[in-house]
Design an enzyme around this catalytic site. Sequence first.
Site, short mmCIF file in Angstrom:
data_model
loop_
_atom_site.label_atom_id
_atom_site.label_comp_id
_atom_site.label_asym_id
_atom_site.label_seq_id
_atom_site.Cartn_x
_atom_site.Cartn_y
_atom_site.Cartn_z
N ARG A 239 32.63 36.47 52.16
CA ARG A 239 33.10 36.08 50.82
C ARG A 239 32.26 36.83 49.81
O ARG A 239 31.03 36.93 49.96
CB ARG A 239 32.93 34.56 50.62
CG ARG A 239 34.06 33.74 51.21
CD ARG A 239 35.37 33.93 50.44
NE ARG A 239 36.52 33.27 51.00
CZ ARG A 239 37.37 33.79 51.89
NH1 ARG A 239 37.18 35.00 52.35
NH2 ARG A 239 38.43 33.11 52.31
N GLU A 268 38.41 38.67 42.56
CA GLU A 268 39.43 39.59 43.06
C GLU A 268 40.75 39.29 42.35
O GLU A 268 41.04 38.12 42.10
CB GLU A 268 39.59 39.41 44.57
CG GLU A 268 38.34 39.81 45.34
CD GLU A 268 38.43 39.48 46.84
OE1 GLU A 268 39.50 39.02 47.29
OE2 GLU A 268 37.43 39.67 47.53
N HIS A 295 39.98 43.29 50.34
CA HIS A 295 40.10 42.03 51.11
C HIS A 295 41.19 42.16 52.18
O HIS A 295 42.10 41.31 52.29
CB HIS A 295 40.40 40.85 50.16
CG HIS A 295 40.02 39.53 50.76
ND1 HIS A 295 39.52 38.48 50.03
CD2 HIS A 295 40.08 39.06 52.05
CE1 HIS A 295 39.29 37.45 50.81
NE2 HIS A 295 39.62 37.78 52.04
P1 NAD Z 1 32.74 30.25 61.14
O1 NAD Z 1 32.77 28.93 60.49
O2 NAD Z 1 33.25 30.39 62.54
O3 NAD Z 1 31.27 30.88 61.10
C1 NAD Z 1 30.46 30.82 59.98
C2 NAD Z 1 29.02 30.71 60.47
O4 NAD Z 1 28.17 30.76 59.32
C3 NAD Z 1 28.72 29.40 61.19
O5 NAD Z 1 28.17 29.64 62.47
C4 NAD Z 1 27.76 28.69 60.27
O6 NAD Z 1 26.78 27.92 60.97
C5 NAD Z 1 27.09 29.86 59.55
N1 NAD Z 1 26.44 29.48 58.31
C6 NAD Z 1 26.77 28.48 57.44
N2 NAD Z 1 25.87 28.41 56.45
C7 NAD Z 1 24.96 29.40 56.69
C8 NAD Z 1 23.80 29.83 56.02
N3 NAD Z 1 23.36 29.23 54.90
N4 NAD Z 1 23.12 30.88 56.53
C9 NAD Z 1 23.53 31.48 57.66
N5 NAD Z 1 24.62 31.11 58.37
C10 NAD Z 1 25.33 30.08 57.88
O7 NAD Z 1 33.57 31.24 60.16
P2 NAD Z 1 34.33 32.59 60.55
O8 NAD Z 1 35.72 32.27 60.95
O9 NAD Z 1 33.46 33.38 61.45
O10 NAD Z 1 34.41 33.28 59.10
C11 NAD Z 1 33.26 33.86 58.53
C12 NAD Z 1 33.54 34.33 57.11
O11 NAD Z 1 34.57 35.35 57.10
C13 NAD Z 1 34.04 33.22 56.15
O12 NAD Z 1 33.42 33.40 54.91
C14 NAD Z 1 35.51 33.54 56.00
O13 NAD Z 1 36.03 33.07 54.78
C15 NAD Z 1 35.48 35.06 56.05
N6 NAD Z 1 36.76 35.70 56.36
C16 NAD Z 1 37.07 36.85 55.68
C17 NAD Z 1 38.26 37.52 55.96
C18 NAD Z 1 38.61 38.80 55.27
O14 NAD Z 1 39.77 39.22 55.28
N7 NAD Z 1 37.65 39.50 54.69
C19 NAD Z 1 39.13 36.99 56.92
C20 NAD Z 1 38.77 35.84 57.61
C21 NAD Z 1 37.56 35.20 57.33
#
Ligand code: NAD
Length: 334
Positions: A239, A268, A295
């Site tokens: 994000r 965005e 994105h």
């Molecule tokens: P997820 O929930 O599986 O994993 C996120 C991880 O971050 C978890 O293991 C959690 O414990 C950890 N976390 C939470 N707070 C934290 C902190 N303060 N410090 C370090 N780690 C922390 O999520 P995911 O499905 O792997 O998605 C990850 C990110 O990717 C999200 O922000 C999601 O919105 C983003 N995303 C982006 C796109 C894109 O098109 N760019 C697409 C899908 C997801």
Amino acid sequence: MKSMKRVVITDYLEPPASIETQVLEGVANVECLLAKNTQELMGELTDADGIILCHEVSITREVVEELHQCKAVVRCGVGFDNIDRKAAGERGIYVCNVPDYGVDEVADHAIAMALACNRGLIKAERTLRKGLQPWDMRSIQPIFRVAGATMGIIGLGRIGGATALRAKGLRMNVQAYDPYVRAGTDKLLGVPLVGLEELLETSDIVSVHTPLTEETRKLIDASALSLMKPTAILVNTARGAVVDTDALAAALKEGQIAGAGIDVLPDEPATSDMPLIQLWQQDRQPPVNLMITPHTAFYSDAGLVEMREKAAQEIRRVLSGEMPKNCVNREFLQ
Ligand code: NAD
């Protein structure tokens, strides 16, 4: 005769919503609102039974207060920071996401950006296009060897884990920082957990995969960037607001880090008054080692279909009286 419910896709997806219509056949009629901002939702959702939401609008408390018969708000995607989960929960509305449709795509994108920065693809391509010179390695020097280098994953969840496995395939040493990771994930993946400072100081590539929370907002700020190696590359596909993009622009300009791949921005679509965008658009020699994508890390044709099908299936479950699979506001439900 069974009365048909009303499901509204608030933004981004254009009619005909044939995927959602097919999944919700016999249960609900589907409409695309194509709202460009949250204000455009006002007055449009009062009789919606289910809402599918992309990323151009937010379901704020003000919007929730207008939902008189809504049972579920489903984020067509992973992140749900644009939904007031508490306000929805207080009204008994499930907030759900689609957590698993794009894990491979985002992990591929993170690795692609890291390699594009490392292999000098951006610098060589931009330099060469101008005058076909220099036809050698001068425009891309220096480059560190990826095999044996260290990948630091911030957030070892689904996408962070998939990125870690890809980095291992490149024979990188992978480490991660994640204070909330499910116990044993480090062992499952063979990825040691370290503190954030250590990760920033010792990684050659840092890839961000956390959700956006109050804790992760600007987690990568000027002081975090100052801990990174001058040869290091930062990748953010999570994000936009997790990285202080003004501080990143300054760090790239001053050579505090060597490159960055950015798929997500705090606001965005991007506007040209953002320092990071200005730096990226500048016609500099040598070019800044910065890649920006709109994105699109989640996107593949198959991933998009899977995301839309799964979002509609979640709405169908709730409207049919079943429990949702991926509810993300349980703690607030009344
Ligand atoms: P997820 O929930 O599986 O994993 C996120 C991880 O971050 C978890 O293991 C959690 O414990 C950890 N976390 C939470 N707070 C934290 C902190 N303060 N410090 C370090 N780690 C922390 O999520 P995911 O499905 O792997 O998605 C990850 C990110 O990717 C999200 O922000 C999601 O919105 C983003 N995303 C982006 C796109 C894109 O098109 N760019 C697409 C899908 C997801």
